[in-house]
Design a protein around this motif. Structure first.
Motif, PDB file in Angstrom:
ATOM      1  N   MET A  77     -49.019   5.880  52.021  1.00  0.00           N
ATOM      2  CA  MET A  77     -50.051   5.103  51.337  1.00  0.00           C
ATOM      3  C   MET A  77     -49.934   3.702  51.912  1.00  0.00           C
ATOM      4  N   ARG A  78     -50.781   3.460  52.904  1.00  0.00           N
ATOM      5  CA  ARG A  78     -50.606   2.256  53.710  1.00  0.00           C
ATOM      6  C   ARG A  78     -51.939   1.608  54.029  1.00  0.00           C
ATOM      7  N   LEU A  79     -51.962   0.277  53.981  1.00  0.00           N
ATOM      8  CA  LEU A  79     -53.128  -0.486  54.411  1.00  0.00           C
ATOM      9  C   LEU A  79     -52.655  -1.540  55.391  1.00  0.00           C
ATOM     10  N   ARG A  80     -53.098  -1.386  56.635  1.00  0.00           N
ATOM     11  CA  ARG A  80     -52.642  -2.259  57.727  1.00  0.00           C
ATOM     12  C   ARG A  80     -51.119  -2.221  57.805  1.00  0.00           C
ATOM     13  N   GLU A  81     -50.446  -3.346  57.581  1.00  0.00           N
ATOM     14  CA  GLU A  81     -48.990  -3.364  57.714  1.00  0.00           C
ATOM     15  C   GLU A  81     -48.279  -3.172  56.387  1.00  0.00           C
ATOM     16  N   GLN A  82     -49.017  -2.992  55.310  1.00  0.00           N
ATOM     17  CA  GLN A  82     -48.409  -2.885  53.989  1.00  0.00           C
ATOM     18  C   GLN A  82     -48.345  -1.436  53.530  1.00  0.00           C
ATOM     19  N   THR A  83     -47.131  -0.924  53.375  1.00  0.00           N
ATOM     20  CA  THR A  83     -46.923   0.430  52.866  1.00  0.00           C
ATOM     21  C   THR A  83     -46.454   0.324  51.426  1.00  0.00           C
ATOM     22  N   ILE A  84     -47.218   0.909  50.506  1.00  0.00           N
ATOM     23  CA  ILE A  84     -46.876   0.788  49.091  1.00  0.00           C
ATOM     24  C   ILE A  84     -46.310   2.088  48.521  1.00  0.00           C
ATOM     25  N   GLY A  85     -46.344   3.170  49.293  1.00  0.00           N
ATOM     26  CA  GLY A  85     -45.837   4.432  48.777  1.00  0.00           C
ATOM     27  C   GLY A  85     -46.164   5.584  49.710  1.00  0.00           C
ATOM     28  N   LEU A 104     -48.837  22.573  58.141  1.00  0.00           N
ATOM     29  CA  LEU A 104     -50.154  22.011  57.843  1.00  0.00           C
ATOM     30  C   LEU A 104     -50.874  21.661  59.138  1.00  0.00           C
ATOM     31  N   ASP A 105     -52.151  22.036  59.221  1.00  0.00           N
ATOM     32  CA  ASP A 105     -52.906  21.716  60.431  1.00  0.00           C
ATOM     33  C   ASP A 105     -53.346  20.260  60.410  1.00  0.00           C
ATOM     34  N   ALA A 106     -53.818  19.803  61.559  1.00  0.00           N
ATOM     35  CA  ALA A 106     -54.179  18.391  61.715  1.00  0.00           C
ATOM     36  C   ALA A 106     -55.293  17.975  60.763  1.00  0.00           C
ATOM     37  N   ASP A 107     -56.255  18.866  60.516  1.00  0.00           N
ATOM     38  CA  ASP A 107     -57.366  18.528  59.625  1.00  0.00           C
ATOM     39  C   ASP A 107     -56.876  18.337  58.191  1.00  0.00           C
ATOM     40  N   THR A 108     -55.961  19.188  57.750  1.00  0.00           N
ATOM     41  CA  THR A 108     -55.425  19.055  56.394  1.00  0.00           C
ATOM     42  C   THR A 108     -54.662  17.752  56.239  1.00  0.00           C
ATOM     43  N   VAL A 109     -53.841  17.424  57.224  1.00  0.00           N
ATOM     44  CA  VAL A 109     -53.094  16.164  57.190  1.00  0.00           C
ATOM     45  C   VAL A 109     -54.052  14.981  57.185  1.00  0.00           C
ATOM     46  N   ALA A 110     -55.134  15.081  57.969  1.00  0.00           N
ATOM     47  CA  ALA A 110     -56.107  13.986  58.043  1.00  0.00           C
ATOM     48  C   ALA A 110     -56.798  13.758  56.698  1.00  0.00           C
ATOM     49  N   VAL A 111     -57.166  14.844  56.019  1.00  0.00           N
ATOM     50  CA  VAL A 111     -57.798  14.700  54.711  1.00  0.00           C
ATOM     51  C   VAL A 111     -56.801  14.129  53.701  1.00  0.00           C
ATOM     52  N   GLY A 112     -55.562  14.611  53.766  1.00  0.00           N
ATOM     53  CA  GLY A 112     -54.531  14.063  52.891  1.00  0.00           C
ATOM     54  C   GLY A 112     -54.337  12.576  53.132  1.00  0.00           C
ATOM     55  N   GLN A 113     -54.347  12.178  54.399  1.00  0.00           N
ATOM     56  CA  GLN A 113     -54.200  10.764  54.718  1.00  0.00           C
ATOM     57  C   GLN A 113     -55.389   9.956  54.204  1.00  0.00           C
ATOM     58  N   ALA A 114     -56.579  10.519  54.314  1.00  0.00           N
ATOM     59  CA  ALA A 114     -57.772   9.826  53.824  1.00  0.00           C
ATOM     60  C   ALA A 114     -57.714   9.629  52.313  1.00  0.00           C
ATOM     61  N   LEU A 115     -57.262  10.652  51.585  1.00  0.00           N
ATOM     62  CA  LEU A 115     -57.105  10.522  50.133  1.00  0.00           C
ATOM     63  C   LEU A 115     -56.080   9.431  49.804  1.00  0.00           C
ATOM     64  N   ALA A 116     -54.962   9.431  50.539  1.00  0.00           N
ATOM     65  CA  ALA A 116     -53.941   8.410  50.316  1.00  0.00           C
ATOM     66  C   ALA A 116     -54.468   7.021  50.639  1.00  0.00           C
ATOM     67  N   ARG A 171     -67.453  18.460  46.528  1.00  0.00           N
ATOM     68  CA  ARG A 171     -66.402  18.115  45.570  1.00  0.00           C
ATOM     69  C   ARG A 171     -65.441  17.102  46.155  1.00  0.00           C
ATOM     70  N   LEU A 172     -65.136  17.240  47.460  1.00  0.00           N
ATOM     71  CA  LEU A 172     -64.265  16.270  48.116  1.00  0.00           C
ATOM     72  C   LEU A 172     -64.924  14.901  48.144  1.00  0.00           C
ATOM     73  N   ALA A 173     -66.222  14.866  48.449  1.00  0.00           N
ATOM     74  CA  ALA A 173     -66.940  13.595  48.478  1.00  0.00           C
ATOM     75  C   ALA A 173     -66.909  12.930  47.105  1.00  0.00           C
ATOM     76  N   ARG A 174     -67.063  13.723  46.041  1.00  0.00           N
ATOM     77  CA  ARG A 174     -67.027  13.163  44.686  1.00  0.00           C
ATOM     78  C   ARG A 174     -65.648  12.611  44.358  1.00  0.00           C
ATOM     79  N   THR A 175     -64.615  13.269  44.875  1.00  0.00           N
ATOM     80  CA  THR A 175     -63.260  12.764  44.654  1.00  0.00           C
ATOM     81  C   THR A 175     -63.077  11.407  45.304  1.00  0.00           C
ATOM     82  N   PHE A 176     -63.573  11.247  46.519  1.00  0.00           N
ATOM     83  CA  PHE A 176     -63.472   9.948  47.186  1.00  0.00           C
ATOM     84  C   PHE A 176     -64.205   8.871  46.387  1.00  0.00           C
ATOM     85  N   VAL A 177     -65.361   9.204  45.853  1.00  0.00           N
ATOM     86  CA  VAL A 177     -66.111   8.241  45.046  1.00  0.00           C
ATOM     87  C   VAL A 177     -65.309   7.873  43.801  1.00  0.00           C
TER      88      VAL A 177
END
Length: 246
Positions: free
Chosen positions: A126-134, A146-158, A8-14
């Protein structure tokens, strides 16, 4: 057929990555991001703030349209982990908003969040390289670190949402996109010229010439197009690339 959480997470990324559609709606897209964040990270609420392009930040979406939550997401555009997150460009977490440190750090946001039933708050940029948009805010009703894995997944979604929004903005600016494409094609022409210079000077085929050119640029952390320009206009001697090749 049932699906696993990972599927389900993979489908969300798609889904979040699929912004190549004519009727792409940014607000609907961000609402989906907030809703899926709650689903996948087991947080109780999520919200998004975006840059208004004038130096300020505005709430853009939330996992719920509950009145007090909407007000809280509006408040986080003025103070809180979300605003700290966009300022630093790094994740910010707070396991207990009742703590004295949280109350002192966010004297407006902390009471508002507690009043809405949330004890913990975190945010990822919500950042790409040097540009933070939110930023994406994560709220919990219980005091939770929040554990490191949860933060990492949240960052990946962002991150994937950021790429989608920036792609949509670029696509909306047709003239700018056309200029970028034209510049890319011009750079490719110069690279072809540089390949020819290198191939003739070193008796290489075009593939090997291109490989040498890339390796030289990568070794020096330089742009491939800049090195190609120097070769094409004679500023860079092909023999120098031979000497440095390994």
């Amino acid at each position: 057929m049932s699906t696993t959480p990972d599927q389900r997470l993979a489908r969300t990324f798609v889904t979040l990555a699929d912004t190549l559609v004519a009727d792409f709606d940014v607000l609907d897209f961000l609402a989906l991001l907030a809703e899926r964040t709650v689903e996948h990270l087991s947080v109780d609420a999520a919200g998004v703030i975006l840059s208004d392009q004038r130096g300020g930040w505005r709430p853009a979406a939330g996992s719920s349209e509950r009145a007090d939550l909407v007000e809280l997401f509006a408040a986080q555009a003025r103070e809180g982990p979300c605003l700290d997150c966009v300022a630093s460009g790094k994740p910010v977490t707070c396991a207990d908003l009742r703590a004295d440190t949280a109350q002192a750090r966010w004297p407006g946001f902390s009471p508002a969040a507690l009043g809405s039933g949330f004890r913990a708050a975190s945010a990822v940029p919500m950042r790409l390289r040097e540009q933070t948009i939110g930023a994406l805010t994560l709220l919990n009703q219980e005091p939770i670190e929040l554990d490191a894995d949860t933060v990492a997944v949240g960052q990946a979604l962002a991150d994937v949402a950021t790429i989608g929004i920036l792609h949509q903005r670029a696509a909306a600016r047709g003239e700018l996109l056309a200029e970028q494409l034209e510049a890319t094609l011009q750079q490719r022409t110069v690279i072809e010229q540089a390949k020819g210079v290198l191939a003739e000077a070193l008796s290489l085929d075009m593939h090997d010439a291109f490989s040498r050119l890339r390796e030289y640029a990568h070794d020096r952390k330089r742009r491939l197009s800049d090195v190609a320009h120097e070769l094409a206009d004679g500023t860079l001697d092909p023999a120098d690339i031979t000497v440095e090749h390994h």
